[in-house]
Scaffold this active site. Structure first.
Site, PDB file in Angstrom:
ATOM      1  NE  ARG A 114      -4.481  -5.529  14.212  1.00 28.57           N
ATOM      2  CZ  ARG A 114      -3.220  -5.982  14.210  1.00 28.57           C
ATOM      3  NH1 ARG A 114      -2.880  -6.998  14.954  1.00 28.57           N
ATOM      4  NH2 ARG A 114      -2.291  -5.380  13.474  1.00 28.57           N
ATOM      5  CG  HIS A 152      -4.702  -8.094  10.219  1.00 22.08           C
ATOM      6  ND1 HIS A 152      -5.353  -6.890  10.116  1.00 22.08           N
ATOM      7  CD2 HIS A 152      -4.949  -8.752   9.050  1.00 22.08           C
ATOM      8  CE1 HIS A 152      -5.961  -6.811   8.956  1.00 22.08           C
ATOM      9  NE2 HIS A 152      -5.737  -7.923   8.291  1.00 22.08           N
ATOM     10  CE1 TYR A 207       1.820  -5.914  13.905  1.00 24.67           C
ATOM     11  CE2 TYR A 207       2.269  -7.999  12.805  1.00 24.67           C
ATOM     12  CZ  TYR A 207       1.380  -7.128  13.397  1.00 24.67           C
ATOM     13  OH  TYR A 207       0.053  -7.468  13.500  1.00 24.67           O
TER      14      TYR A 207
END
Length: 384
Positions: free
Chosen positions: A276, A280, A289
């Protein structure tokens, strides 16, 4: 014949549990790939594919247009036209490759990110936007496209797909059912239950996991101690890992999977190993992160980039083709913008409809409370 000669010819060796495993099987790559990031075609012993130049150009067009639509939807959310948007950026090959492998009578149960699969099933891209604008619960007829409405609840669609596939088997049809889910959803109990039911009842369902490496902010290694495709072994059906950024490999593997389930061999798990590249959803900040270096490494494996390299190196597309495709993507973006900005708002009170078949005292009470709440804004405006 020496031991070395025997091994070289594919003789069997015993594994730690005493079972025999051929050298050929042990030497096979763990991940199926037919197109390298550099745009070079490679062969795989189990998954052959011989697409025509027209088919190759078509796959590239599908990926380009769905990426443009996805980018436009992300921009519209940033401009306040959508409440939320889950991007598919980087996962186009996994979705287009699998979507184009299906027949018209196959049935798909998506999550909320399968915009490319929806494209392959003939769903108008603008129909995907209504739910994220809050004007409907899904803007298409599932049975018209054999493409179920988007599922927000993580993993539940795998059970829906399994039940549907069990019905397909009882009807004696040879259609395949596909359940899409992510690596994070693989930790859900619903997915484990779906695997169990599908295996026991030999359901013709493909569990298609798009492992994009991150379940929001949790990496895959916190989801599973083994590669996700290997989980199928514990349930008694086969699993395979495919390069999810290689549209040709995904197409070949999914075709093989549909043949497997159509012929009464039971379910199959496909793990599309992809990434990805965006957030998200538009509520997420992936820079908190994951490392910049990780993103750059995966950008070098971009599914669109490797496909364009193939078309250019093999001289299967010229400058006129790419220019026309860019014009087509611009036109799609304009249509998406115009459609979303002219989409009518729903009746605010319609949220209370279709809750129960008959009247219900609690719903009636809540309807009256909400109507009074909305009226208070009108009173405020009048008093200004």
């Amino acid at each position: 014949m020496t031991a070395e000669t025997s091994t070289a010819r594919g003789a069997s060796r015993r594994t730690s549990n005493g079972r025999k495993r051929s050298t050929r099987a042990r030497n096979r790559p763990e991940m199926v790939q037919l197109l390298t990031p550099e745009g070079e075609r490679v062969e795989h012993p189990d998954y052959a594919l011989d697409p025509t130049p027209e088919e190759l150009r078509g796959l590239y067009r599908d990926m380009v247009l769905t990426r443009r639509f996805d980018a436009e939807a992300t921009t519209l959310q940033r401009q306040g036209e959508l409440g939320l948007w889950p991007s598919e950026l980087g996962q186009e090959a996994a979705q287009i490759g699998s979507g184009r492998a299906l027949r018209e009578d196959d049935y798909v149960f998506p999550t909320y990110r399968e915009h490319g699969v929806a494209w392959c099933r003939g769903v108008d891209p603008t129909s995907l936007l209504g739910m994220f604008r809050g004007v409907n619960h899904g803007g298409w007829d599932p049975n018209e496209h054999n493409f179920h409405l988007y599922t927000i609840v993580i993993g539940s669609q795998t059970l829906h797909a399994t039940g549907y596939a069990m019905g397909v088997a009882k009807d004696g049809a040879d259609a395949a059912v596909v359940a899409y889910f992510g690596d994070g959803a693989s930790s859900q109990g619903d997915v484990a239950e779906a695997f169990t039911f599908a295996a026991v009842y030999n359901a013709p369902v493909i569990f298609f996991c798009q492992n994009n490496q991150w379940a929001i902010s949790e990496p895959t290694e916190r989801q599973s101690r083994v590669p996700i495709y290997q989980r199928a072994q514990g349930y008694g059906f086969p699993g395979v890992r495919v390069d999810g950024n290689d549209v040709l490999a995904v197409l070949a593997v999914t075709r093989a999977a549909t043949e497997h389930v159509r012929t009464g061999q039971g379910p199959m798990l496909v793990e599309a190993f992809t990434y990805r590249m965006g957030a998200h959803t538009t509520n997420d900040d992936p820079t908190r992160y994951r490392d910049k270096e990780e993103l750059e490494a995966w950008e070098a494996k971009d599914p669109l980039l490797r496909m364009r390299r193939l078309l250019e190196q093999e001289k299967l597309a010229d400058d006129d083709y790419f220019a026309e495709l860019e014009r087509e993507s611009d036109a799609l973006a304009r249509r998406v913008r115009e459609t979303i900005r002219t989409m009518p708002d729903p009746d605010s009170m319609s949220i209370f409809e279709n809750v129960y078949a008959d009247g219900h005292a609690l719903v009636d009470e809540e309807r009256a409370q909400y109507a009074a709440y909305l009226a208070s804004f009108a009173d405020h405006e009048e008093g200004r």
